[in-house]
Structure formats: C-alpha cells, structure tokens
Design an enzyme around this catalytic site. Structure first.
Site, PDB file in Angstrom:
ATOM      1  N   LYS A 264     138.357 -24.684  44.639  1.00  0.00           N
ATOM      2  CA  LYS A 264     138.974 -25.958  45.018  1.00  0.00           C
ATOM      3  C   LYS A 264     137.981 -26.817  45.799  1.00  0.00           C
ATOM      4  O   LYS A 264     137.971 -28.044  45.683  1.00  0.00           O
ATOM      5  CB  LYS A 264     140.228 -25.690  45.853  1.00  0.00           C
ATOM      6  CG  LYS A 264     141.096 -26.905  46.083  1.00  0.00           C
ATOM      7  CD  LYS A 264     142.443 -26.526  46.666  1.00  0.00           C
ATOM      8  CE  LYS A 264     142.325 -26.117  48.110  1.00  0.00           C
ATOM      9  NZ  LYS A 264     143.657 -25.973  48.753  1.00  0.00           N
ATOM     10  N   ARG A 265     137.142 -26.165  46.579  1.00  0.00           N
ATOM     11  CA  ARG A 265     136.126 -26.911  47.358  1.00  0.00           C
ATOM     12  C   ARG A 265     135.136 -27.623  46.440  1.00  0.00           C
ATOM     13  O   ARG A 265     134.668 -28.712  46.749  1.00  0.00           O
ATOM     14  CB  ARG A 265     135.393 -25.967  48.312  1.00  0.00           C
ATOM     15  CG  ARG A 265     136.237 -25.506  49.490  1.00  0.00           C
ATOM     16  CD  ARG A 265     135.413 -24.701  50.474  1.00  0.00           C
ATOM     17  NE  ARG A 265     134.922 -23.472  49.858  1.00  0.00           N
ATOM     18  CZ  ARG A 265     135.618 -22.340  49.807  1.00  0.00           C
ATOM     19  NH1 ARG A 265     136.837 -22.300  50.302  1.00  0.00           N
ATOM     20  NH2 ARG A 265     135.125 -21.257  49.261  1.00  0.00           N
TER      21      ARG A 265
END
Length: 507
Positions: A264-265
C-alpha cells in the site's frame, strides 16, 4: 479427496483487498472453471482483534465487480457451511484435543508476561526473535514440562491456555508444489505454532487444515509467503486425516513493486492504486484508492492480473474471462515474482475501452457524466458520443474531458493555435456561417461540410485555414472527433450559438 475440483479463497476481513489477493481469487476461479469445478469463499475471521467492520462486505462487492462470484460463500450458503470460521468455532477443539491425546500437540499455560520474559532473555543479535520451539518448550509452562497432576489441576481450574503443535526434531517434510515441484523443510527450524487460542478460536494453521478437509477442498492456492508454514500444515494433515487426503498445493509468486513486494505504501508513494476498489479504514478514516475508482474496467483489471505471473505460452495479451478460463493452467504460473507496471496496467485498460462496445461502456460513462451535473439526454445519443471518443480514453475518467463539450459550452478557447493567421475576413466568414447553421438545424454532416467548403470558396479563404478555428469554437481546443460530426450532434442552433460566443471571446 473429492474427485470434483474444489478450490477456495479464504481472506481475513481486516481491510481492503490488495491486487495480490484478487489474483489469488482469479487463479482459483480460473482453475475451478477450467476443470468444471467449484469455487468457495470462506471468511477466516478467527482473530477477532483484527476484524474490521465492513471488510467482509467489501470482499463480496469486489469479487462481484470483478465477475469472480463464488459458488459457495457466507452470502450464498452451500452444503459445507457455515462459511465463516467464527461460526464454526465448536468444530475445531475436538481436533486439537485429538492431537494432544496422540502426543502431537500440548497445552501451554504460559502467560503473556512469561512469553515476553522468555523472548527478552533469549534475544541476541543472531536470534532477534526467539521462538517457542523444541529447545525452548522444556523451560516453559506446558503439559510437556509440568507433572500430569499439575496439568490436570490447571485444566480443572479453567486456567487460560493454548494448544501448540509439537514439532518433531530433525525430520524432513516434503511438499510437492504444482508450481515449484518438491520443496523440503527441516522440522527443527520450525517453532511450535499455536493451533488453538485461549478463547477457543483456532489459529489459521489448524483452521485451514480442518476446514479444507471438511469442505472437501482438492486444490489450495495461496501466496508464497505461506511457504514457511507448509511443514506445520503437512504434519497436521498427516496426523489428522492422512497425507493422501491433503489438497494439492500451489504457492503463487509475489507481485513486486518498485521496492520489493508491492505494498500500500508503494501506491501512496508512486501514485497508483494497489487495492481493487476504494477502501476507507473505519478507524483512521484513511482512504486507499482502488482500480475501480481510478477508472479501470473490471475486464481490464482481471486481464492484467492474470498476466502478473502467468501466460499461456503465446504472445497474446488481451484475454476475456472466458478465454482465460479456457487457456489457464496452474503449471504455467511462474515461480519468480511478477513485476507490476502501472503504465502497462493503463495500456490494458485503454485496449479494453477501445474493444468495448458503447453499450457496454454506457453505465459507467453515464454515471460519470451525471456526477458532473450534465443532462445526459437519451442513451442512443450517449452511445454515439462514447463511440466517437472511446479510442482517446485510457481511464474511464478520460471520457469527461474528451466528451464534455457535447454537454456544456467551452469556457475558454485555445485561440493561440490559429490567432496568428486570424483576419477580419475570417471573422466575417464565421458570422455568416453561424447564420447559415442556425437556419439549418437538421442538415446531414456531409451536407454541412459541403456548405462550409462552398462558403469558404465564396469568401476566397482556404477551407483548411477555417476548420481548426471552427473546432476550437465548438470544443475549446484542438481535439475531438471530426468537426462536422460534432456540429451534427450539437445541432444547428447550438453550433451557431457556440460560434457567436467564441467570436465574442476572441474579439
């Protein structure tokens, strides 16, 4: 084991669905459909501390959007329910007790404080995360280290405890993986995993084996990050049901981002979605963007996921779901990690928008236009507009700038593209043209173009010098379908009004 192929996807309802999870769904679904089998959705919600409200509903919605609807699930039911592990809680303890009775598992009464003290005492630079394993178990409070009468006293008193598997020392356990071939593990390197928690809930390790057996799962596909747990699961199958009853396993390669496993980062850092659909964390209210909301068609999303780690041995890249079902083979899934490339993902979407009929695109595009407050008129008009501009659209959102001029007059004009050659004679030409078009609202495109060229010749101006200004007057810039097609769809009165408005703005 059932002779009919049965596969399952068993997510935990802890948040949004990463595209790696959807790819696992896809490969399960394709394998089941290819073999005329069944696809099961099982919700693994045994860790109630990680349960996130709305996450289960999100999973159902996402799979429906992708067109990967399970045959059995908590929503649909089926012959092997219930399909939420929390609702199956009474089923697991008898299997844990059977393992304890056979000497293959044991009760562990250690408190969280005692476990922390053990890890603190044994932690070194070489061993930064000490495990509860064959060497450590003898010094802890469990049914292997305590006298039998003390164990019974603790059980009778209702002392909180877990059940741990007793990993045998020095054995080699081998798994035949459908993608990787034989993979072997040394049991001495694996810790005594918890099988049943103090609240009576199973951990993943016990639940996945028991549930796969009871639901007659024949093939189990999951991410390669689960490979280290495989020896525990193999032993549990051996102890409880026999290894011959075990499903065939396939551990799928990781999906890689710019800096390792796609996370997600990565999406936040590089500006692309990693979830299938928008997910808002109910605790932090943090929004994680999805492919659906970015403007991807589900056909494109499924297509690009299929090729993240698999191909059919040809150069073909565009596959419908039906074609994927026909061609899919788990043996052709790659062992190595698959690199995600957002530019390539957009290419897939662009190609799918181009190959989709206007009628197929109508629901999504109509919703976009209505969100802008535009009068979308009738569906036949919308389909005509979609057909004219779809080849210029990479994401669904591109339909707004590419077709917006059909629904509202330009607010600005790229007059710089022609102003250097602008003359009073050209301005007069367009004033006359507006009068002509305004009086002939229902002229065919070809007739309107012929009238335009005839008027240009009468004014002794080359038609080629007038078409660009006309386009800018109608749409605001140097883009769009053929200009007389635009004029035809706008109608004579609206075309005349736009010419007059542009002339006033240009001066």
């Amino acid at each position: 084991m059932s002779s009919k192929v049965r596969v399952r996807f068993a997510p935990s309802p802890t948040g949004g669905l990463h595209l790696g999870g959807v790819r696992t769904v896809l490969y399960n679904y394709l394998f089941a459909r290819h073999h005329g089998g069944e696809f099961v959705l099982r919700i693994e919600d045994t860790d109630q501390s990680r349960y996130v409200p709305g996450a289960e509903e999100y999973i159902y919605e996402t799979l429906e959007w992708c067109g990967l609807v399970p045959d059995e699930s908590p929503l649909k039911g089926g012959p092997y329910g219930p399909y939420r592990q929390s609702e199956r809680k009474p089923m697991y303890r008898p299997y844990a007790e059977r393992l304890v009775a056979a000497g293959q598992a044991y009760y562990a009464f250690d408190t969280p404080e005692e476990l922390d003290a053990m890890r603190s005492e044994l932690r070194t630079d070489a061993n930064p995360n000490p495990q509860y394993d064959g060497q450590v178990r003898a010094r802890m409070r469990n049914s292997l280290s305590l006298p039998p009468d003390e164990v019974q006293r603790l059980l009778d008193a209702g002392t909180p405890h877990v059940v741990r598997i007793k990993m045998p020392p020095g054995e080699t356990v081998t798994l035949t993986d459908m993608i990787r071939g034989d993979v072997s593990f040394d049991t001495s390197t694996v810790d005594d995993k918890v099988l049943l928690k103090a609240d009576g809930m199973p951990t993943y390790h016990l639940a996945v084996v028991v549930d796969d057996h009871l639901m007659k799962i024949t093939h189990a596909f999951r991410g390669e990050e689960w490979l280290p747990s495989a020896p525990v699961h193999i032993l549990l199958w051996r102890y409880l049901f026999g290894e011959d009853a075990m499903p065939q396993w396939a551990h799928l390669p990781l999906i890689l981002g710019p800096s390792g496993k796609l996370s997600k980062r990565d999406g936040a850092r590089y500006g692309f979605p990693v979830f299938a659909a928008n997910w808002t964390d109910p605790k932090s209210n943090e929004l994680t963007e999805g492919f659906r909301e970015r403007g991807f068609l589900p056909e494109a999303f499924v297509n690009l996921l299929a090729l993240l780690g698999w191909n059919d041995g040809t150069d073909q890249e565009l596959f419908s779901l039906e074609e994927l079902v026909e061609r899919f083979s788990i043996q052709k899934v790659h062992k190595g990690g698959a690199q995600f490339n957002f530019e390539k993902a957009q290419w897939f979407n662009h190609e799918w928008i181009k190959r989709s009929s206007p009628a197929r695109l109508l629901p999504e595009v109509k919703a976009l236009f209505q969100s802008k407050g535009w009068d979308t008129k009738d569906d036949a008009f919308l389909e005509t507009v979609i057909g004219l501009v779809k080849e210029r659209c990479t994401l669904l959102a591109d339909f707004v700038p590419q077709a917006g001029f059909f629904f509202e007059q330009p607010s600005s004009y790229d007059s710089a593209s022609f102003i250097a050659k602008w003359t009073p004679e050209k301005a007069a030409f367009f004033e006359r043209l507006a009068d002509t078009f305004g009086q002939e609202p229902d002229v065919a495109d070809a007739d309107r173009e012929a009238a335009f060229k005839s008027a240009a010749e009468a004014a002794a101006i080359k038609p080629g010098e007038l078409q660009l200004p006309l386009r800018v007057m109608l749409v605001g810039g140097k883009f769009g379908p053929p200009v007389f097609t635009i004029a035809g769809l706008l109608g004579g009165a609206e075309t005349a009004a736009r010419i007059r408005k542009a002339l006033a703005a240009i001066g």
